[in-house]
Structures are given as structure tokens and as C-alpha cells.
Write an enzyme that holds these catalytic residues in place. Sequence first.
Site, PDB file in Angstrom:
ATOM      1  CG  ASP A 163      -1.579  -1.373   1.384  1.00 24.07           C
ATOM      2  OD1 ASP A 163      -2.347  -1.736   0.494  1.00 24.07           O
ATOM      3  OD2 ASP A 163      -1.286  -2.080   2.375  1.00 24.07           O
ATOM      4  CG  HIS A 191      -3.225  -5.288   3.429  1.00 21.38           C
ATOM      5  ND1 HIS A 191      -2.813  -4.500   2.381  1.00 21.38           N
ATOM      6  CD2 HIS A 191      -3.635  -6.454   2.862  1.00 21.38           C
ATOM      7  CE1 HIS A 191      -2.961  -5.157   1.251  1.00 21.38           C
ATOM      8  NE2 HIS A 191      -3.468  -6.350   1.524  1.00 21.38           N
TER       9      HIS A 191
HETATM   10  P1  NAX Z   1      -2.440 -18.202  -3.341  1.00 27.73           P
HETATM   11  O1  NAX Z   1      -3.795 -18.742  -3.036  1.00 27.73           O
HETATM   12  O2  NAX Z   1      -1.943 -18.200  -4.747  1.00 27.73           O
HETATM   13  O3  NAX Z   1      -1.354 -18.971  -2.481  1.00 27.73           O
HETATM   14  C1  NAX Z   1      -1.512 -19.249  -1.144  1.00 27.73           C
HETATM   15  C2  NAX Z   1      -0.766 -20.525  -0.848  1.00 27.73           C
HETATM   16  O4  NAX Z   1      -0.837 -20.741   0.550  1.00 27.73           O
HETATM   17  C3  NAX Z   1      -1.400 -21.749  -1.535  1.00 27.73           C
HETATM   18  O5  NAX Z   1      -0.412 -22.416  -2.285  1.00 27.73           O
HETATM   19  C4  NAX Z   1      -1.899 -22.587  -0.368  1.00 27.73           C
HETATM   20  O6  NAX Z   1      -1.811 -23.974  -0.598  1.00 27.73           O
HETATM   21  C5  NAX Z   1      -0.973 -22.122   0.754  1.00 27.73           C
HETATM   22  N1  NAX Z   1      -1.484 -22.368   2.103  1.00 27.73           N
HETATM   23  C6  NAX Z   1      -2.757 -22.317   2.567  1.00 27.73           C
HETATM   24  N2  NAX Z   1      -2.801 -22.640   3.869  1.00 27.73           N
HETATM   25  C7  NAX Z   1      -1.535 -22.878   4.247  1.00 27.73           C
HETATM   26  C8  NAX Z   1      -0.936 -23.278   5.467  1.00 27.73           C
HETATM   27  N3  NAX Z   1      -1.674 -23.517   6.547  1.00 27.73           N
HETATM   28  N4  NAX Z   1       0.407 -23.437   5.505  1.00 27.73           N
HETATM   29  C9  NAX Z   1       1.152 -23.214   4.408  1.00 27.73           C
HETATM   30  N5  NAX Z   1       0.645 -22.873   3.215  1.00 27.73           N
HETATM   31  C10 NAX Z   1      -0.681 -22.699   3.135  1.00 27.73           C
HETATM   32  O7  NAX Z   1      -2.411 -16.740  -2.728  1.00 27.73           O
HETATM   33  P2  NAX Z   1      -1.370 -15.559  -2.994  1.00 27.73           P
HETATM   34  O8  NAX Z   1      -1.816 -14.760  -4.150  1.00 27.73           O
HETATM   35  O9  NAX Z   1       0.008 -16.118  -2.990  1.00 27.73           O
HETATM   36  O10 NAX Z   1      -1.617 -14.662  -1.697  1.00 27.73           O
HETATM   37  C11 NAX Z   1      -1.222 -15.123  -0.417  1.00 27.73           C
HETATM   38  C12 NAX Z   1      -1.828 -14.258   0.664  1.00 27.73           C
HETATM   39  O11 NAX Z   1      -1.315 -12.927   0.575  1.00 27.73           O
HETATM   40  C13 NAX Z   1      -3.356 -14.097   0.562  1.00 27.73           C
HETATM   41  O12 NAX Z   1      -3.903 -14.186   1.858  1.00 27.73           O
HETATM   42  C14 NAX Z   1      -3.512 -12.691   0.016  1.00 27.73           C
HETATM   43  O13 NAX Z   1      -4.773 -12.140   0.348  1.00 27.73           O
HETATM   44  C15 NAX Z   1      -2.383 -12.004   0.719  1.00 27.73           C
HETATM   45  N6  NAX Z   1      -1.956 -10.700   0.205  1.00 27.73           N
HETATM   46  C16 NAX Z   1      -1.520  -9.796   1.110  1.00 27.73           C
HETATM   47  C17 NAX Z   1      -1.023  -8.560   0.754  1.00 27.73           C
HETATM   48  C18 NAX Z   1      -0.546  -7.584   1.771  1.00 27.73           C
HETATM   49  O14 NAX Z   1      -0.208  -6.476   1.367  1.00 27.73           O
HETATM   50  N7  NAX Z   1      -0.488  -7.896   3.048  1.00 27.73           N
HETATM   51  C19 NAX Z   1      -1.009  -8.161  -0.680  1.00 27.73           C
HETATM   52  C20 NAX Z   1      -1.110  -9.275  -1.633  1.00 27.73           C
HETATM   53  C21 NAX Z   1      -2.002 -10.420  -1.212  1.00 27.73           C
HETATM   54  O15 NAX Z   1      -3.313 -10.099  -1.555  1.00 27.73           O
END
Ligand code: NAX
Length: 335
Positions: A163, A191
Site C-alpha cells: 500500500d 491492510h
Molecule cells: P495463493 O492462493 O496463490 O497462495 C496461497 C498458498 O498458501 C497456496 O499455495 C496454499 O496452498 C498455501 N497455504 C494455505 N494454507 C496454508 C498453510 N496452513 N500453511 C502453508 N501454506 C498454506 O495466494 P497468494 O496470491 O500467494 O496470496 C497469499 C496471501 O497474501 C493471501 O492471503 C492474500 O490475500 C495475501 N496478500 C496480502 C497482501 C498484503 O499487502 N499484506 C497483498 C497481496 C495479497 O493479496
Amino acid sequence: MPPTPAKPIRIAVTGAAGNIGYALVFRLASGALFGPEQPLILHLLEIPQALPALSGVAMELTDCAFPLLQDLVPTDQAMQAFDGVDYAFLVGSRPRTQGMERKDLLRVNAEIFKIQGQALNERASRQVRVLVVGNPANTNALIASQNAPDLGENQFSSMMRLDHNRTLSILHEKCRVPVSSIHQVTVWGNHSSTQFPDLEHARIADRPALDQVDSTWYRNTLIATVQQRGAAVIKARGASSAASAASAALDHMRDWIAGTPKEDWVSMGVAANGDYGIEPGIFFGYPVACRNGHHDIVQGLALSEFARSQIALTNRELREERDGIRDLLPPSSRA
Ligand code: NAX
């Protein structure tokens, strides 16, 4: 005599087979965070169903033949993933699925971050630095930190940097100045779409930002554009921000370790301690200066009525999130 090679550092990335994980691990392995002399070992955590995809990521990492990458630890066990790690990027989390209420999403993720906090507490280096990226990032950081009582709250932080960077780049385009000439921007709070990108103390090319942009544009356009940028990327790309999120995660960790420039700051989600009227018990986006590996909330900024009302809004949302998962915090928790 050749110099003694540096001892490898251990870095954990959770959700390593996901979008952000895929954008992050190759940059880490190439030396983008710790430089070209620092060998590293990557610990990659995934859920069991994603282990086949994770093995593909591991193959690709190996195929890059990165000189710095000494070993890989792909696993679905949190204890192994955090064993001896110096840095942890907690990216993996459960996305919202159809029919899932916001409060249900909070709770499934709370369970994940509770287990990961406990595993960090038991296995990580006592100096570990933890960055929570997975949403809801601020509340997940609260849960992880509260479940790691042997580590300091200040060893945890949540990501507001994407952000922050979005705010810088919008100003860069609007004012046609290099990003490097924009300072003292803050994104306060959560966020989420209640976050408050604040220009009241920002400076562009050594002059107050609000002397250089129209205040109506600031209040009606810039703030909403930053708040809605994640949704705009999803609409355009058909997938959420990944490379920019990974880049922001590296920026966040780099500044935490190496420090922020004198008289400047960055936005980081850190444990509130009463500063700016935010009571302890939540992780809040603050202006933060980093020195000697520590982060400190910048003190004494005057806040206008407008800023106070924006901060109150995002504070209320974070307190509601915390109340929704309070029963998952350990009884001794300060939250
Ligand atoms: P994806 O859904 O592509 O990848 C997430 C991965 O996490 C998947 O491969 C899944 O199998 C794995 N996972 C789920 N539970 C797990 C656990 N208990 N232990 C280990 N791995 C696990 O999501 P992606 O686009 O990579 O985003 C990841 C996270 O970042 C989401 O929650 C998203 O909302 C968040 N974001 C946060 C941002 C921030 O500024 N704080 C910005 C970008 C993003 O939106």
C-alpha cells in the site's frame, strides 16, 4: 587465503507454491534481499494437497543453479518449516471461498496462524524476524505473535508496504518526480479498504506534498485509488497482486534489517502500544523508522481532524477483527 564463506541463513516461506510464494522464492534465492555474498537455505511450507506443486517449485529453484542456495527444505510440517529459521515470510493463508462469511475467513486463518506462531515459538532462532503477508495480515500477525510468548512482539510485523509503495508510485505519476524524492508517506491501520494513506507529513522534492497536489484530489482520488488498487489488479489480471506483493515483502524485510534513511520512514504493521491513541491488542499500520535491526513507531506527528477520523475508522475494523478471534488468543495474552 580465500575469505571464509559466510554461514548460511535460514529463511522460511509459507504458501511457497502460491502466487506470491512463486514470485518471492526465486528473488530470495538470487540474493535480492541479503546480497551476493550471503548463502541461504530456503524452508518452504505448504499444505499436503499442494506438495506436488511445491516439488515443482523446488525443481525449478534447483534448475536455476543459484550459487547462494545451499539447500531446500520443502515440507507440510510447520515444526520443520520453522526449525532454526532466522527470517519467516508467512504468506500462505486460506482464500475466501463461495458462501464463506468474513468472520469464518478470519477464524480459519486464525487457526493457521495460531499453529504457526506456536511452531515459531518452539523452533525458530531466538532472533527470528517474522513478516505476515497472508490476509487478514494484521490480525494474523496478532495471532501468531500472541502464540509465540517466548519471542518478542516486536519480532513480528504485518505488511503495509504494498500500500505504501502504491502511494509512492501514484505520487510519482501525478507529480512527475522520481520515487526517490518522495518521503514521509504513511499508510495507517489495516491492510484492507479502510486503510488510510496519509500525505499530511509527506514531502516531495523537499517541499510539503500537500502544497503540490490538490487536497480534493488527495482526499477523493488518491486515498480511494490506493484502497481499491488490489481489486483493480484482480479485475485487470484475473489474479491478485503477486510480483508487486513479493517485491513489497522484500522491501519491508530489507528496511527492517538495514534501516530506513534518516528522517524518513516506511509503513509497517506493528503491535500497537498506545501511540496515536491506538490501544495495545492489535497490529496497526504505523509510520516506522528502523535502526540497528529494530523498528520504532515515529513519534509526535500532529494529526488533523480528517486524519484522526480516518484512523478511527480503520482502528475500529481491526478491533472488530480481534474481537472475532479473541477466544483463539492464549489466556495470558495482552490483546
Ligand atoms: P495463493 O492462493 O496463490 O497462495 C496461497 C498458498 O498458501 C497456496 O499455495 C496454499 O496452498 C498455501 N497455504 C494455505 N494454507 C496454508 C498453510 N496452513 N500453511 C502453508 N501454506 C498454506 O495466494 P497468494 O496470491 O500467494 O496470496 C497469499 C496471501 O497474501 C493471501 O492471503 C492474500 O490475500 C495475501 N496478500 C496480502 C497482501 C498484503 O499487502 N499484506 C497483498 C497481496 C495479497 O493479496
